[in-house]
Structures are given as C-alpha cells and as structure tokens.
Design a protein around this motif. Structure first.
Motif, PDB file in Angstrom:
ATOM      1  N   PRO A  31       0.800  -1.226   0.000  1.00  0.00           N
ATOM      2  CA  PRO A  31       0.000   0.000   0.000  1.00  0.00           C
ATOM      3  C   PRO A  31       0.833   1.276   0.000  1.00  0.00           C
ATOM      4  CG  PRO A  31      -0.611  -1.428   1.842  1.00  0.00           C
ATOM      5  CD  PRO A  31       0.542  -2.059   1.150  1.00  0.00           C
ATOM      6  N   GLU A  32       2.141   1.170   0.256  1.00  0.00           N
ATOM      7  CA  GLU A  32       3.026   2.333   0.284  1.00  0.00           C
ATOM      8  C   GLU A  32       3.714   2.578  -1.064  1.00  0.00           C
ATOM      9  OE1 GLU A  32       3.476   4.258   3.204  1.00  0.00           O
ATOM     10  OE2 GLU A  32       1.767   3.069   3.851  1.00  0.00           O
ATOM     11  N   ALA A  33       3.470   1.731  -2.055  1.00  0.00           N
ATOM     12  CA  ALA A  33       4.146   1.846  -3.355  1.00  0.00           C
ATOM     13  C   ALA A  33       3.731   3.117  -4.082  1.00  0.00           C
ATOM     14  CB  ALA A  33       3.818   0.629  -4.215  1.00  0.00           C
ATOM     15  N   ASP A  34       4.651   3.656  -4.886  1.00  0.00           N
ATOM     16  CA  ASP A  34       4.369   4.837  -5.712  1.00  0.00           C
ATOM     17  C   ASP A  34       3.688   4.405  -7.005  1.00  0.00           C
ATOM     18  OD1 ASP A  34       5.333   6.738  -3.983  1.00  0.00           O
ATOM     19  OD2 ASP A  34       7.346   6.729  -4.822  1.00  0.00           O
ATOM     20  N   VAL A  35       2.495   3.882  -6.835  1.00  0.00           N
ATOM     21  CA  VAL A  35       1.726   3.319  -7.946  1.00  0.00           C
ATOM     22  C   VAL A  35       0.259   3.611  -7.699  1.00  0.00           C
ATOM     23  CG1 VAL A  35       1.039   1.135  -9.033  1.00  0.00           C
ATOM     24  CG2 VAL A  35       3.389   1.448  -8.299  1.00  0.00           C
ATOM     25  N   LEU A  36      -0.480   3.821  -8.790  1.00  0.00           N
ATOM     26  CA  LEU A  36      -1.940   3.864  -8.715  1.00  0.00           C
ATOM     27  C   LEU A  36      -2.431   2.582  -9.368  1.00  0.00           C
ATOM     28  CD1 LEU A  36      -2.695   7.554  -9.735  1.00  0.00           C
ATOM     29  CD2 LEU A  36      -2.609   6.575  -7.440  1.00  0.00           C
ATOM     30  N   THR A  37      -3.285   1.846  -8.668  1.00  0.00           N
ATOM     31  CA  THR A  37      -3.762   0.557  -9.147  1.00  0.00           C
ATOM     32  C   THR A  37      -5.228   0.646  -9.538  1.00  0.00           C
ATOM     33  OG1 THR A  37      -2.194  -0.577  -7.706  1.00  0.00           O
ATOM     34  CG2 THR A  37      -4.013  -1.883  -8.551  1.00  0.00           C
ATOM     35  N   CYS A  38      -5.555   0.089 -10.712  1.00  0.00           N
ATOM     36  CA  CYS A  38      -6.938   0.072 -11.182  1.00  0.00           C
ATOM     37  C   CYS A  38      -7.744  -0.892 -10.323  1.00  0.00           C
ATOM     38  CB  CYS A  38      -6.987  -0.354 -12.639  1.00  0.00           C
ATOM     39  SG  CYS A  38      -8.671  -0.481 -13.279  1.00  0.00           S
ATOM     40  N   THR A  39      -8.914  -0.448  -9.886  1.00  0.00           N
ATOM     41  CA  THR A  39      -9.764  -1.289  -9.039  1.00  0.00           C
ATOM     42  C   THR A  39     -10.488  -2.375  -9.833  1.00  0.00           C
ATOM     43  OG1 THR A  39     -11.569   0.316  -9.230  1.00  0.00           O
ATOM     44  CG2 THR A  39     -10.118   0.521  -7.317  1.00  0.00           C
ATOM     45  N   ALA A  40     -10.461  -2.296 -11.173  1.00  0.00           N
ATOM     46  CA  ALA A  40     -11.133  -3.315 -11.984  1.00  0.00           C
ATOM     47  C   ALA A  40     -10.133  -4.271 -12.638  1.00  0.00           C
ATOM     48  CB  ALA A  40     -11.999  -2.661 -13.052  1.00  0.00           C
ATOM     49  N   CYS A  41      -9.193  -3.739 -13.412  1.00  0.00           N
ATOM     50  CA  CYS A  41      -8.294  -4.615 -14.172  1.00  0.00           C
ATOM     51  C   CYS A  41      -7.009  -4.948 -13.426  1.00  0.00           C
ATOM     52  CB  CYS A  41      -7.965  -4.008 -15.535  1.00  0.00           C
ATOM     53  SG  CYS A  41      -6.900  -2.539 -15.488  1.00  0.00           S
ATOM     54  N   GLY A  42      -6.655  -4.164 -12.404  1.00  0.00           N
ATOM     55  CA  GLY A  42      -5.474  -4.453 -11.612  1.00  0.00           C
ATOM     56  C   GLY A  42      -4.164  -3.918 -12.151  1.00  0.00           C
ATOM     57  N   ARG A  43      -4.199  -3.214 -13.296  1.00  0.00           N
ATOM     58  CA  ARG A  43      -2.960  -2.622 -13.803  1.00  0.00           C
ATOM     59  C   ARG A  43      -2.437  -1.591 -12.817  1.00  0.00           C
ATOM     60  NH1 ARG A  43      -6.107  -2.717 -18.582  1.00  0.00           N
ATOM     61  NH2 ARG A  43      -5.180  -3.956 -20.245  1.00  0.00           N
ATOM     62  N   GLY A  44      -1.103  -1.458 -12.769  1.00  0.00           N
ATOM     63  CA  GLY A  44      -0.480  -0.469 -11.913  1.00  0.00           C
ATOM     64  C   GLY A  44       0.141   0.634 -12.749  1.00  0.00           C
ATOM     65  N   TYR A  45      -0.149   1.870 -12.406  1.00  0.00           N
ATOM     66  CA  TYR A  45       0.378   3.033 -13.117  1.00  0.00           C
ATOM     67  C   TYR A  45       1.357   3.760 -12.202  1.00  0.00           C
ATOM     68  CZ  TYR A  45      -3.399   1.960 -16.251  1.00  0.00           C
ATOM     69  OH  TYR A  45      -4.231   1.298 -17.112  1.00  0.00           O
ATOM     70  N   PRO A  46       2.605   3.965 -12.689  1.00  0.00           N
ATOM     71  CA  PRO A  46       3.604   4.601 -11.825  1.00  0.00           C
ATOM     72  C   PRO A  46       3.280   6.065 -11.548  1.00  0.00           C
ATOM     73  CG  PRO A  46       4.444   4.391 -14.064  1.00  0.00           C
ATOM     74  CD  PRO A  46       3.118   3.679 -14.024  1.00  0.00           C
ATOM     75  N   VAL A  47       3.741   6.528 -10.404  1.00  0.00           N
ATOM     76  CA  VAL A  47       3.665   7.941 -10.049  1.00  0.00           C
ATOM     77  C   VAL A  47       5.116   8.418  -9.972  1.00  0.00           C
ATOM     78  CG1 VAL A  47       2.924   9.649  -8.360  1.00  0.00           C
ATOM     79  CG2 VAL A  47       1.510   7.633  -8.801  1.00  0.00           C
ATOM     80  N   VAL A  48       5.490   9.302 -10.902  1.00  0.00           N
ATOM     81  CA  VAL A  48       6.869   9.779 -11.001  1.00  0.00           C
ATOM     82  C   VAL A  48       6.914  11.243 -10.586  1.00  0.00           C
ATOM     83  CG1 VAL A  48       8.832  10.097 -12.554  1.00  0.00           C
ATOM     84  CG2 VAL A  48       7.294   8.151 -12.879  1.00  0.00           C
ATOM     85  N   ASP A  49       7.687  11.536  -9.559  1.00  0.00           N
ATOM     86  CA  ASP A  49       7.801  12.902  -9.043  1.00  0.00           C
ATOM     87  C   ASP A  49       6.435  13.516  -8.762  1.00  0.00           C
ATOM     88  OD1 ASP A  49      10.599  12.850  -9.159  1.00  0.00           O
ATOM     89  OD2 ASP A  49      10.618  13.547 -11.231  1.00  0.00           O
ATOM     90  N   GLY A  50       5.520  12.697  -8.230  1.00  0.00           N
ATOM     91  CA  GLY A  50       4.194  13.178  -7.861  1.00  0.00           C
ATOM     92  C   GLY A  50       3.209  13.279  -9.009  1.00  0.00           C
ATOM     93  N   ILE A  51       3.608  12.821 -10.209  1.00  0.00           N
ATOM     94  CA  ILE A  51       2.735  12.914 -11.385  1.00  0.00           C
ATOM     95  C   ILE A  51       2.357  11.503 -11.841  1.00  0.00           C
ATOM     96  CG2 ILE A  51       2.560  13.699 -13.783  1.00  0.00           C
ATOM     97  CD1 ILE A  51       4.710  15.820 -13.006  1.00  0.00           C
ATOM     98  N   PRO A  52       1.055  11.178 -11.859  1.00  0.00           N
ATOM     99  CA  PRO A  52       0.633   9.858 -12.342  1.00  0.00           C
ATOM    100  C   PRO A  52       0.883   9.725 -13.838  1.00  0.00           C
ATOM    101  CG  PRO A  52      -1.149  10.968 -11.156  1.00  0.00           C
ATOM    102  CD  PRO A  52      -0.057  11.966 -11.361  1.00  0.00           C
ATOM    103  N   VAL A  53       1.474   8.599 -14.222  1.00  0.00           N
ATOM    104  CA  VAL A  53       1.721   8.305 -15.638  1.00  0.00           C
ATOM    105  C   VAL A  53       0.636   7.326 -16.071  1.00  0.00           C
ATOM    106  CG1 VAL A  53       3.373   7.448 -17.332  1.00  0.00           C
ATOM    107  CG2 VAL A  53       4.197   8.658 -15.293  1.00  0.00           C
TER     108      VAL A  53
END
Length: 69
Positions: A31-53
């Motif tokens: 839960p501490e990872a710098d990632v945003l995770t999709c609640t449906a498909c489970g893909r993880g999107y990185p957060v780089v320098d505070g900006i979601p990619v």
C-alpha cells in the motif's frame, strides 16, 4: 514512499483502459508503493515525481491472485 495526491484529483482519475475504473493508491501487496492501481483490471500506473503516468504502455500488468508483485 506513499502516493500523496489531492483527494479531488483521486476522485476524477480513472484507468485509461476500456473499463475506466477508479484508481487507488499503492498495490494490494504494498500500500506504500508509488503506484496507482486500477480497481477493476489491476494494472499499476507509476507515479513519477508526484505525477501519475496514466499510459497503458507504462502500466504494469495485473498480478494474478496468489502471485506476488
């Protein structure tokens, strides 16, 4: 490091895949990872320098139940 984004921004961010589901901070395994995770498909999107990619090409694939990511 924990993802810290404005709650109003988190309310409007969604997965760019076809399901457009909401995102949550971190991963189920970390839960501490710098990632945003999709609640449906489970893909993880990185957060780089505070900006979601939020690019499908940059996403990590979903982790199957029982696997560790």
């Amino acid at each position: 490091m924990t993802v810290k984004l404005d709650p109003q921004l988190m309310d409007i961010l969604a997965c760019p895949s076809d399901d457009h589901a909401p995102l949550r901070a971190g991963t189920p395994a970390d839960p501490e990872a710098d990632v945003l995770t999709c609640t449906a498909c489970g893909r993880g999107y990185p957060v780089v320098d505070g900006i979601p990619v939020l690019l499908l090409e940059e996403a990590t694939p979903p982790v199957a139940p029982g696997e560790q990511g």
